[in-house]
Scaffold this motif. Structure first.
Motif, PDB file in Angstrom:
ATOM      1  N   MET A  62       0.834  -1.174   0.000  1.00 25.28           N
ATOM      2  CA  MET A  62       0.000   0.000   0.000  1.00 25.28           C
ATOM      3  C   MET A  62       0.888   1.250   0.000  1.00 25.28           C
ATOM      4  SD  MET A  62      -3.515  -0.506   2.000  1.00 25.28           S
ATOM      5  CE  MET A  62      -3.155  -0.832   3.663  1.00 25.28           C
ATOM      6  N   PRO A  63       0.504   2.250  -0.772  1.00 25.87           N
ATOM      7  CA  PRO A  63       1.267   3.503  -0.809  1.00 25.87           C
ATOM      8  C   PRO A  63       1.161   4.254   0.514  1.00 25.87           C
ATOM      9  CG  PRO A  63      -0.214   3.342  -2.686  1.00 25.87           C
ATOM     10  CD  PRO A  63      -0.537   2.223  -1.768  1.00 25.87           C
ATOM     11  N   THR A  64       2.227   4.945   0.867  1.00 25.60           N
ATOM     12  CA  THR A  64       2.268   5.748   2.089  1.00 25.60           C
ATOM     13  C   THR A  64       2.129   7.218   1.713  1.00 25.60           C
ATOM     14  OG1 THR A  64       3.713   4.143   3.144  1.00 25.60           O
ATOM     15  CG2 THR A  64       3.636   6.331   4.112  1.00 25.60           C
ATOM     16  N   VAL A  65       1.254   7.912   2.423  1.00 25.79           N
ATOM     17  CA  VAL A  65       1.044   9.348   2.225  1.00 25.79           C
ATOM     18  C   VAL A  65       1.560  10.055   3.468  1.00 25.79           C
ATOM     19  CG1 VAL A  65      -0.694  11.144   1.864  1.00 25.79           C
ATOM     20  CG2 VAL A  65      -0.991   8.909   0.808  1.00 25.79           C
ATOM     21  N   TYR A  66       2.427  11.048   3.275  1.00 29.26           N
ATOM     22  CA  TYR A  66       2.992  11.817   4.378  1.00 29.26           C
ATOM     23  C   TYR A  66       2.153  13.065   4.595  1.00 29.26           C
ATOM     24  CZ  TYR A  66       6.988   8.769   3.770  1.00 29.26           C
ATOM     25  OH  TYR A  66       7.788   7.671   3.673  1.00 29.26           O
ATOM     26  N   LEU A  67       1.663  13.227   5.830  1.00 28.67           N
ATOM     27  CA  LEU A  67       0.832  14.371   6.173  1.00 28.67           C
ATOM     28  C   LEU A  67       1.655  15.412   6.916  1.00 28.67           C
ATOM     29  CD1 LEU A  67      -2.312  12.481   7.496  1.00 28.67           C
ATOM     30  CD2 LEU A  67      -1.938  13.395   5.198  1.00 28.67           C
ATOM     31  N   LYS A  68       1.198  16.660   6.861  1.00 26.59           N
ATOM     32  CA  LYS A  68       1.857  17.725   7.609  1.00 26.59           C
ATOM     33  C   LYS A  68       1.722  17.409   9.093  1.00 26.59           C
ATOM     34  CE  LYS A  68       0.991  21.158   4.085  1.00 26.59           C
ATOM     35  NZ  LYS A  68       0.238  22.338   3.679  1.00 26.59           N
ATOM     36  N   GLY A  69       2.762  17.681   9.847  1.00 25.56           N
ATOM     37  CA  GLY A  69       2.763  17.357  11.268  1.00 25.56           C
ATOM     38  C   GLY A  69       3.492  16.066  11.562  1.00 25.56           C
ATOM     39  N   GLY A  70       4.023  15.408  10.519  1.00 28.14           N
ATOM     40  CA  GLY A  70       4.826  14.216  10.727  1.00 28.14           C
ATOM     41  C   GLY A  70       4.084  12.903  10.736  1.00 28.14           C
ATOM     42  N   LYS A  71       2.802  12.907  10.479  1.00 29.74           N
ATOM     43  CA  LYS A  71       2.040  11.656  10.464  1.00 29.74           C
ATOM     44  C   LYS A  71       2.108  11.003   9.095  1.00 29.74           C
ATOM     45  CE  LYS A  71      -1.249  12.976  14.014  1.00 29.74           C
ATOM     46  NZ  LYS A  71      -2.668  13.061  14.381  1.00 29.74           N
ATOM     47  N   THR A  72       1.955   9.688   9.069  1.00 29.09           N
ATOM     48  CA  THR A  72       1.902   8.945   7.813  1.00 29.09           C
ATOM     49  C   THR A  72       0.629   8.113   7.785  1.00 29.09           C
ATOM     50  OG1 THR A  72       3.153   7.112   8.739  1.00 29.09           O
ATOM     51  CG2 THR A  72       4.404   8.795   7.587  1.00 29.09           C
ATOM     52  N   VAL A  73       0.104   7.920   6.585  1.00 25.74           N
ATOM     53  CA  VAL A  73      -1.115   7.149   6.392  1.00 25.74           C
ATOM     54  C   VAL A  73      -0.900   6.213   5.215  1.00 25.74           C
ATOM     55  CG1 VAL A  73      -3.582   7.293   5.834  1.00 25.74           C
ATOM     56  CG2 VAL A  73      -2.528   9.062   7.222  1.00 25.74           C
ATOM     57  N   GLU A  74      -1.304   4.964   5.350  1.00 21.05           N
ATOM     58  CA  GLU A  74      -1.258   4.029   4.235  1.00 21.05           C
ATOM     59  C   GLU A  74      -2.657   3.933   3.640  1.00 21.05           C
ATOM     60  OE1 GLU A  74       0.404   0.283   5.240  1.00 21.05           O
ATOM     61  OE2 GLU A  74       2.386   1.118   5.588  1.00 21.05           O
ATOM     62  N   VAL A  75      -2.736   4.105   2.324  1.00 27.93           N
ATOM     63  CA  VAL A  75      -4.016   4.125   1.615  1.00 27.93           C
ATOM     64  C   VAL A  75      -3.981   3.061   0.528  1.00 27.93           C
ATOM     65  CG1 VAL A  75      -5.616   5.571   0.304  1.00 27.93           C
ATOM     66  CG2 VAL A  75      -4.151   6.610   2.023  1.00 27.93           C
ATOM     67  N   SER A  76      -5.077   2.335   0.367  1.00 26.27           N
ATOM     68  CA  SER A  76      -5.120   1.313  -0.676  1.00 26.27           C
ATOM     69  C   SER A  76      -5.140   1.971  -2.055  1.00 26.27           C
ATOM     70  CB  SER A  76      -6.354   0.428  -0.507  1.00 26.27           C
ATOM     71  OG  SER A  76      -7.520   1.185  -0.713  1.00 26.27           O
ATOM     72  N   LEU A  77      -4.683   1.245  -3.057  1.00 24.92           N
ATOM     73  CA  LEU A  77      -4.620   1.793  -4.413  1.00 24.92           C
ATOM     74  C   LEU A  77      -5.991   2.182  -4.942  1.00 24.92           C
ATOM     75  CD1 LEU A  77      -1.974  -0.504  -6.125  1.00 24.92           C
ATOM     76  CD2 LEU A  77      -1.769   1.911  -5.576  1.00 24.92           C
ATOM     77  N   GLU A  78      -7.016   1.451  -4.545  1.00 23.74           N
ATOM     78  CA  GLU A  78      -8.372   1.749  -5.023  1.00 23.74           C
ATOM     79  C   GLU A  78      -8.851   3.103  -4.517  1.00 23.74           C
ATOM     80  OE1 GLU A  78      -7.749  -1.165  -3.258  1.00 23.74           O
ATOM     81  OE2 GLU A  78      -7.468  -2.394  -5.046  1.00 23.74           O
TER      82      GLU A  78
END
Length: 44
Positions: free
Chosen positions: A1-17
């Motif tokens: 799953m791709p990782t998205v970097y958010l402001k504030g240092g958090k990361t989120v993994e989101v499915s391709l769909e």
């Protein structure tokens, strides 16, 4: 799953769909990063 970097240092993994919708809806909270290349020059 791709990782998205958010402001504030958090990361989120989101499915391709769901990636396109997530990026569009949260574009103001996403941190833009550039990857630094560590490749040596081809010619010197």
């Amino acid at each position: 799953m791709p990782t998205v970097y958010l402001k504030g240092g958090k990361t989120v993994e989101v499915s391709l769909e769901n990636l396109e919708a997530y990026l569009y809806e949260n574009s103001d909270r996403i941190e833009k990063r550039k990857k630094k290349l560590r490749r040596q020059p081809l010619f010197r």
